[in-house]
Design an enzyme around this catalytic site. Structure first.
Site, PDB file in Angstrom:
ATOM      1  N   CYS A   1       0.906  -1.329   0.072  1.00  0.00           N
ATOM      2  CA  CYS A   1      -0.202   0.152   0.131  1.00  0.00           C
ATOM      3  C   CYS A   1       0.906   1.207  -0.059  1.00  0.00           C
ATOM      4  O   CYS A   1       1.949   1.244   0.244  1.00  0.00           O
ATOM      5  CB  CYS A   1      -0.900   0.018   1.169  1.00  0.00           C
ATOM      6  SG  CYS A   1      -1.972  -1.384   1.644  1.00  0.00           S
TER       7      CYS A   1
ATOM      8  N   GLY B   1       0.809  -0.164  -4.788  1.00  0.00           N
ATOM      9  CA  GLY B   1      -0.615  -0.687  -5.134  1.00  0.00           C
ATOM     10  C   GLY B   1      -1.363  -0.378  -6.259  1.00  0.00           C
ATOM     11  O   GLY B   1      -1.578   0.784  -6.284  1.00  0.00           O
TER      12      GLY B   1
ATOM     13  N   ASN C   1      -0.527   1.616   5.536  1.00  0.00           N
ATOM     14  CA  ASN C   1       0.487   0.855   4.865  1.00  0.00           C
ATOM     15  C   ASN C   1       1.027   0.102   5.661  1.00  0.00           C
ATOM     16  O   ASN C   1       1.585   0.192   6.786  1.00  0.00           O
ATOM     17  CB  ASN C   1       1.482   1.649   4.031  1.00  0.00           C
ATOM     18  CG  ASN C   1       2.621   1.034   3.601  1.00  0.00           C
ATOM     19  OD1 ASN C   1       2.317  -0.188   3.278  1.00  0.00           O
ATOM     20  ND2 ASN C   1       3.679   1.560   3.650  1.00  0.00           N
ATOM     21  N   GLY C   2       1.031  -1.397   5.511  1.00  0.00           N
ATOM     22  CA  GLY C   2       1.749  -2.204   6.503  1.00  0.00           C
ATOM     23  C   GLY C   2       0.777  -3.544   6.767  1.00  0.00           C
ATOM     24  O   GLY C   2      -0.417  -3.629   6.176  1.00  0.00           O
TER      25      GLY C   2
ATOM     26  N   TYR D   1      14.485  -2.639  -3.354  1.00  0.00           N
ATOM     27  CA  TYR D   1      13.377  -2.773  -4.470  1.00  0.00           C
ATOM     28  C   TYR D   1      12.008  -1.988  -4.645  1.00  0.00           C
ATOM     29  O   TYR D   1      11.778  -1.730  -5.516  1.00  0.00           O
ATOM     30  CB  TYR D   1      12.884  -4.491  -4.174  1.00  0.00           C
ATOM     31  CG  TYR D   1      11.868  -5.096  -5.263  1.00  0.00           C
ATOM     32  CD1 TYR D   1      11.860  -4.989  -6.436  1.00  0.00           C
ATOM     33  CD2 TYR D   1      10.847  -5.657  -4.606  1.00  0.00           C
ATOM     34  CE1 TYR D   1      10.769  -5.114  -7.322  1.00  0.00           C
ATOM     35  CE2 TYR D   1       9.714  -6.185  -5.437  1.00  0.00           C
ATOM     36  CZ  TYR D   1       9.681  -5.930  -6.828  1.00  0.00           C
ATOM     37  OH  TYR D   1       8.647  -6.468  -7.570  1.00  0.00           O
TER      38      TYR D   1
END
Ligand code: SF4
Length: 492
Positions: free
Chosen positions: A33, A59, A133-134, A272
């Site tokens: 996200c 996302g 996010n997470g 990445y």
């Protein structure tokens, strides 16, 4: 398949199978996200749109923006890419000077509009919107306890637990949010919006990135700094582990809901996930990845004719490897960005075809050459084998694979979609065995020490350079099992 579960903006190049769900022919890891928030700007919705567009790589399944201005929230959420979910009219209808926005990827079972964020609630003190996010590792336990005492959940997203914890508190909103956040274990960056406040909070280890910026008098929040560049905002600082910033009409208040734990920003953000034009902890990601390539070259040089990187994330590291070794860097692999959606059955033959749709080897560059192929990680090994085969089919005489991360052996509990441990090839095969499996002439991984050196230059002095490296070394910065249950991946 109903509209609700059919992801309209499915990640391009994936196959979608009703029984099996999403099948990724690239066998890569996925960020889950991205969040973007605005406080105090008349064009809050438009800024959020451009910010989320810059965070699209985090996302691609759903997007949403919730705006506060008048008495009620204005919001819009839908499945799809940001540019598909919003148009000029929808943005114009989102009036207000405070907003939070979200882009989401989830596992296929959670591909529902009801789980698209921001999640919106009405409670005793007004409206509440939540974007995160997470992953909250102990969310299933908290949810079970809340349901046993009468809470009715609207979504299958574990993010909803924070709304219930806040709603059940008899304290004012800020105190209730502090109490709620302090009960959560995991890696998370939260944006909470009410009718008069915006809260930005990071988990006690700072596992997921969250950064603050300024645009004139407005405060902005984002998962990555690249979104600030797009809207012309200035980056101010990162939200610190365990910190909670409260914005209201009196300005910004710096609060803390938990003591800072061991600093442990996700190493995969550097390797990445994050865009190369973003900065983290003051370091530019392109520069960090170049250093990873340079350190990799020092650790495991191999004589060759060309160096190439798997696009897009490994190009910076390949440039670094080439600079260090003085072997020419070439574009030996090209990614096709316009593959479109492929809702087809995943036969083996079509899977192979899918890879070729997304990635091609450049025959004129690699034919008759000894190639060093730089990539960021090996997950199951199937992708690496296909790419090595692509290079060989295009005439490469040798393919030496260099991976700019240590072997990926353990699942992530903090918001990165990873397979089970027993599907991670490095958890059950030696480096020599993996080398054979992917048909490479040689294979080497960046050492953990080399990774830390590349990320912070060895200067920060933090434990492990302030990084989480649990997927490499099994040293998780938080408790991961609750009631004997381990839940990894993303639940946002
Ligand atoms: S376990 Fe790996 S992917 Fe997950 S937060 Fe830690 S470094 Fe990142």
């Amino acid at each position: 398949m109903s509209d609700e579960v059919m992801p309209q903006g499915l990640w391009t190049g994936d196959y979608y199978n009703e029984g099996a769900g999403r099948i990724d022919p690239f066998d890569t890891l996925r960020e889950e996200c991205g969040v973007f928030g605005v406080f105090g700007h008349a064009e809050a919705a438009s800024l959020s749109y451009y910010g989320l567009h810059a965070l699209q790589h985090r996302g691609e399944e759903s997007a949403g923006i919730c705006v506060a201005g008048g008495e009620d929230f204005n919001y819009h959420r839908s499945m799809g890419l940001v540019k598909e979910v919003f148009d000029r009219d929808k943005l114009a209808s989102l009036k207000g000077d405070r907003s939070i926005g979200h882009v989401r990827y989830s596992t296929s079972g959670d591909s529902k509009l009801t789980n698209a964020q921001p999640l919106i609630f009405k409670y005793r003190d007004g409206d509440l919107a939540v974007a995160t996010n997470g992953n909250i590792v102990n969310a299933p336990k908290i949810r079970r306890e809340l349901e046993q005492s009468g809470s009715i959940f609207q979504t299958t997203s574990d993010t909803e637990v924070i709304a219930h914890l806040i709603a059940r508190s008899s304290k004012d909103f800020v105190a209730a949010a502090k109490d709620a956040l302090s009960q959560l274990v995991g890696g998370f960056a939260f944006l909470l919006l009410t009718n008069d406040k915006l809260i930005a909070a990071s988990d006690p280890n700072g596992l997921r990135p969250l950064v603050m910026g300024r645009l004139g008098d407005a405060y902005l929040f984002s998962s990555e700094t690249c979104a600030f560049e797009v809207v012309g905002a200035e980056t101010i600082r990162e939200i610190q582990p365990g910190e909670m910033l409260v914005l209201d009409r009196d300005g910004m208040h710096e609060e803390r809901y938990a003591p800072a734990g061991r600093k442990a920003l996700c190493a995969m953000e550097y390797i990445y996930f994050a865009r190369p034009d973003s900065d983290m902890n003051g370091s530019n990601l392109h520069a960090s990845r170049k250093r990873m390539g340079q350190v990799m070259a020092q650790e495991s040089f191999v004589d060759a004719d060309v160096v190439t990187g798997v696009p897009d994330s490994s190009i910076s590291a390949a440039i670094g490897y080439a600079e260090q070794t003085r072997i020419p860097y070439e574009m030996g692999l090209i990614k096709n960005k316009y593959t479109g959606r492929t809702f087809i059955q995943p036969s083996q033959e079509l899977r192979e075809q899918g890879v070729k749709m997304k990635l091609s080897a450049v025959r004129k560059v690699v034919e008759g050459k000894r190639v060093v192929m730089i990539d960021d990680s090996i997950v199951r090994g199937t992708t690496s084998r296909r790419i090595v085969n692509l290079l060989r089919e295009a005439g490469a005489t040798e393919v030496h694979v260099r991976i700019t991360s240590p072997p990926f052996k353990n699942p992530c509990f903090y918001g990165i979609d990873t397979p089970n441990r027993d599907e991670l090839i490095a958890s059950y095969k030696s480096i020599e065995e993996i080398c054979q499996e992917i048909h490479a002439d040689s294979l080497e991984f960046l050492s953990p020490k080399g990774l830390i050196q590349a990320v912070d230059g060895g200067n920060a002095g933090d434990y492990k350079g302030g990084l989480c490296m649990a997927c490499f070394d099994n040293d998780y910065p938080t408790q991961t099992d609750f009631d004997g249950e381990e839940k990894f991946g993303c639940t946002c």
